[in-house]
Design a protein around this motif. Structure first.
Motif, PDB file in Angstrom:
ATOM      1  N   GLU A  94       0.801  -1.221   0.000  1.00 46.90           N
ATOM      2  CA  GLU A  94       0.000   0.000   0.000  1.00 46.90           C
ATOM      3  C   GLU A  94       0.838   1.278   0.000  1.00 46.90           C
ATOM      4  O   GLU A  94       0.664   2.152   0.861  1.00 46.90           O
ATOM      5  N   PRO A  95       1.758   1.442  -0.963  1.00 52.10           N
ATOM      6  CA  PRO A  95       2.504   2.705  -1.025  1.00 52.10           C
ATOM      7  C   PRO A  95       1.574   3.854  -1.393  1.00 52.10           C
ATOM      8  O   PRO A  95       0.501   3.647  -1.986  1.00 52.10           O
ATOM      9  N   ASN A  99      -2.274   2.521  -4.300  1.00 56.11           N
ATOM     10  CA  ASN A  99      -3.127   1.764  -3.385  1.00 56.11           C
ATOM     11  C   ASN A  99      -4.584   2.026  -3.722  1.00 56.11           C
ATOM     12  O   ASN A  99      -4.909   2.901  -4.531  1.00 56.11           O
ATOM     13  N   PHE A 100      -5.444   1.260  -3.105  1.00 65.19           N
ATOM     14  CA  PHE A 100      -6.863   1.310  -3.469  1.00 65.19           C
ATOM     15  C   PHE A 100      -7.550   2.582  -3.009  1.00 65.19           C
ATOM     16  O   PHE A 100      -8.291   3.225  -3.764  1.00 65.19           O
ATOM     17  N   TRP A 101      -7.298   2.994  -1.772  1.00 65.78           N
ATOM     18  CA  TRP A 101      -8.093   4.079  -1.213  1.00 65.78           C
ATOM     19  C   TRP A 101      -7.673   5.447  -1.725  1.00 65.78           C
ATOM     20  O   TRP A 101      -8.534   6.293  -2.008  1.00 65.78           O
ATOM     21  N   ASP A 102      -6.398   5.703  -1.853  1.00 66.62           N
ATOM     22  CA  ASP A 102      -5.969   6.992  -2.400  1.00 66.62           C
ATOM     23  C   ASP A 102      -6.285   7.083  -3.887  1.00 66.62           C
ATOM     24  O   ASP A 102      -6.655   8.146  -4.385  1.00 66.62           O
ATOM     25  N   ASP A 103      -6.100   5.971  -4.608  1.00 71.61           N
ATOM     26  CA  ASP A 103      -6.523   5.852  -6.013  1.00 71.61           C
ATOM     27  C   ASP A 103      -6.020   7.003  -6.883  1.00 71.61           C
ATOM     28  O   ASP A 103      -6.791   7.737  -7.494  1.00 71.61           O
ATOM     29  N   THR A 104      -4.701   7.142  -6.946  1.00 72.68           N
ATOM     30  CA  THR A 104      -4.102   8.243  -7.705  1.00 72.68           C
ATOM     31  C   THR A 104      -3.746   7.868  -9.144  1.00 72.68           C
ATOM     32  O   THR A 104      -3.382   8.750  -9.927  1.00 72.68           O
ATOM     33  N   GLU A 105      -3.846   6.602  -9.495  1.00 69.33           N
ATOM     34  CA  GLU A 105      -3.375   6.154 -10.809  1.00 69.33           C
ATOM     35  C   GLU A 105      -4.489   6.190 -11.847  1.00 69.33           C
ATOM     36  O   GLU A 105      -5.670   6.004 -11.533  1.00 69.33           O
ATOM     37  N   GLU A 106      -4.112   6.391 -13.085  1.00 71.98           N
ATOM     38  CA  GLU A 106      -5.095   6.560 -14.150  1.00 71.98           C
ATOM     39  C   GLU A 106      -5.189   5.368 -15.087  1.00 71.98           C
ATOM     40  O   GLU A 106      -6.242   5.124 -15.679  1.00 71.98           O
ATOM     41  N   GLU A 107      -4.091   4.606 -15.249  1.00 75.28           N
ATOM     42  CA  GLU A 107      -4.071   3.524 -16.225  1.00 75.28           C
ATOM     43  C   GLU A 107      -4.064   2.136 -15.587  1.00 75.28           C
ATOM     44  O   GLU A 107      -4.742   1.230 -16.059  1.00 75.28           O
ATOM     45  N   THR A 108      -3.268   1.973 -14.539  1.00 74.34           N
ATOM     46  CA  THR A 108      -3.128   0.656 -13.923  1.00 74.34           C
ATOM     47  C   THR A 108      -2.612   0.822 -12.508  1.00 74.34           C
ATOM     48  O   THR A 108      -1.987   1.834 -12.187  1.00 74.34           O
ATOM     49  N   TYR A 109      -2.890  -0.148 -11.652  1.00 70.81           N
ATOM     50  CA  TYR A 109      -2.318  -0.125 -10.310  1.00 70.81           C
ATOM     51  C   TYR A 109      -0.903  -0.704 -10.382  1.00 70.81           C
ATOM     52  O   TYR A 109      -0.719  -1.894 -10.636  1.00 70.81           O
TER      53      TYR A 109
END
Length: 292
Positions: A94-95, A99-109
């Protein structure tokens, strides 16, 4: 064609994530047993110290398949053979950047790339290396006790480790078919820089030395999984404060189940759980106030 018992003397062992923590401990332990070790990581920690001539460091970003493909070639150039053991040890918990809750990524985790795609791809590359050379071999995957438990504050991490448990179980027939053993280790919380180097991380998830096990103990268990034939392909092996056990495919109990006295002091405190969930509540509130 079971792999059976093996000695690491003279064997080539490639370890992703070997620059620190659990897998640095494994690299050192394998070297003591006579292995030629290739550490594949972004960098070496200060704990690595100076490396012996039979421990090589190769810079590797495990999220890049081209970097993973290079590892077999490194072994061939350095030692004239493909590796005998591949260890998929690199992983993230969970860096802030994935991570799931912050959800900063647009293309892929990116965490899925590191925690799931990398071990699965490394296993496929290992199979090709073993088959092309006629070697029997071992693949060890770093899973987690989170691979069969729920982790609401860290659901992406839990999901990735569930994936690795399922993948490893699915590889069970490979040993009989091809002489290639794929196993996974599932530690509980381990005292490593992942927890000790970031005070915010430590506080949020309620880490305490009182219920952590050592990296060296996990490395010893990994060596057993690799070298002892009684742990066959598909083995899921747990190590926690309560001891070690092979996890059966169905209907397991949680570690320490039924031992109330030992459970006291090892459970994550209620206030730590509340602290871990609090940022999620704030995220959910922000989600409810946002416009699509």
């Amino acid at each position: 064609m079971p792999v059976g018992d093996i000695s690491l003397r003279g064997k080539i062992v490639v370890v992703t994530g070997g620059g620190s923590g659990i897998h640095l401990a494994l690299c050192k332990a394998a070297h003591i047993q006579g292995a030629k070790v290739i550490i594949a990581d972004l960098k070496l920690s200060e704990d690595a110290g100076s490396l012996d001539e039979n421990i090589l460091f190769h810079q590797c970003d495990v999220s890049k398949w081209s970097d993973l493909e290079e590892l077999t070639r490194v072994a061939l150039r350095s030692y004239g053979e493909v590796p005998d053991v591949f260890v998929a040890g690199a992983g993230v918990f969970e860096p802030t950047w994935s991570n799931f809750w912050d959800d900063t990524e647009e293309e892929t985790y990116k965490a899925v790339q590191i925690n799931v795609n990398h071990p699965i791809k490394l296993t496929r590359l290992a199979i090709r290396a073993f088959k092309s050379s006629g070697k029997k071999g071992v693949v060890l995957i770093m899973a987690s006790l989170a691979g069969y438990s729920s982790q609401f504050p860290a659901p992406l991490y839990s999901a990735t480790k569930h994936a690795l448990v399922g993948f490893t179980k699915s590889m069970q027939p490979l040993e009989e078919l091809a002489g290639i053993k794929v196993v996974a280790i599932c530690p509980s919380i381990v005292k490593t820089p992942l927890w000790t180097s970031d005070p915010n991380h430590t506080a949020r998830y309620g880490y305490s030395d009182s219920y952590a096990i050592s990296a060296e103990d996990v490395a010893k268990a990994e060596l057993k999984l690799i070298t002892e034939g009684r742990y066959g392909g598909g083995t899921i092996y747990e190590i926690s404060l309560f001891g070690e056990r092979v996890i059966p495919e169905w209907n397991i109990q949680p570690p320490g189940h039924g031992t109330a006295e030992t459970m006291r002091g090892a459970e994550v405190p209620k206030e730590a759980i509340e602290r871990a969930i609090r940022p999620i509540q704030e995220i959910l509130l922000a989600d409810s106030e946002s416009k699509l």
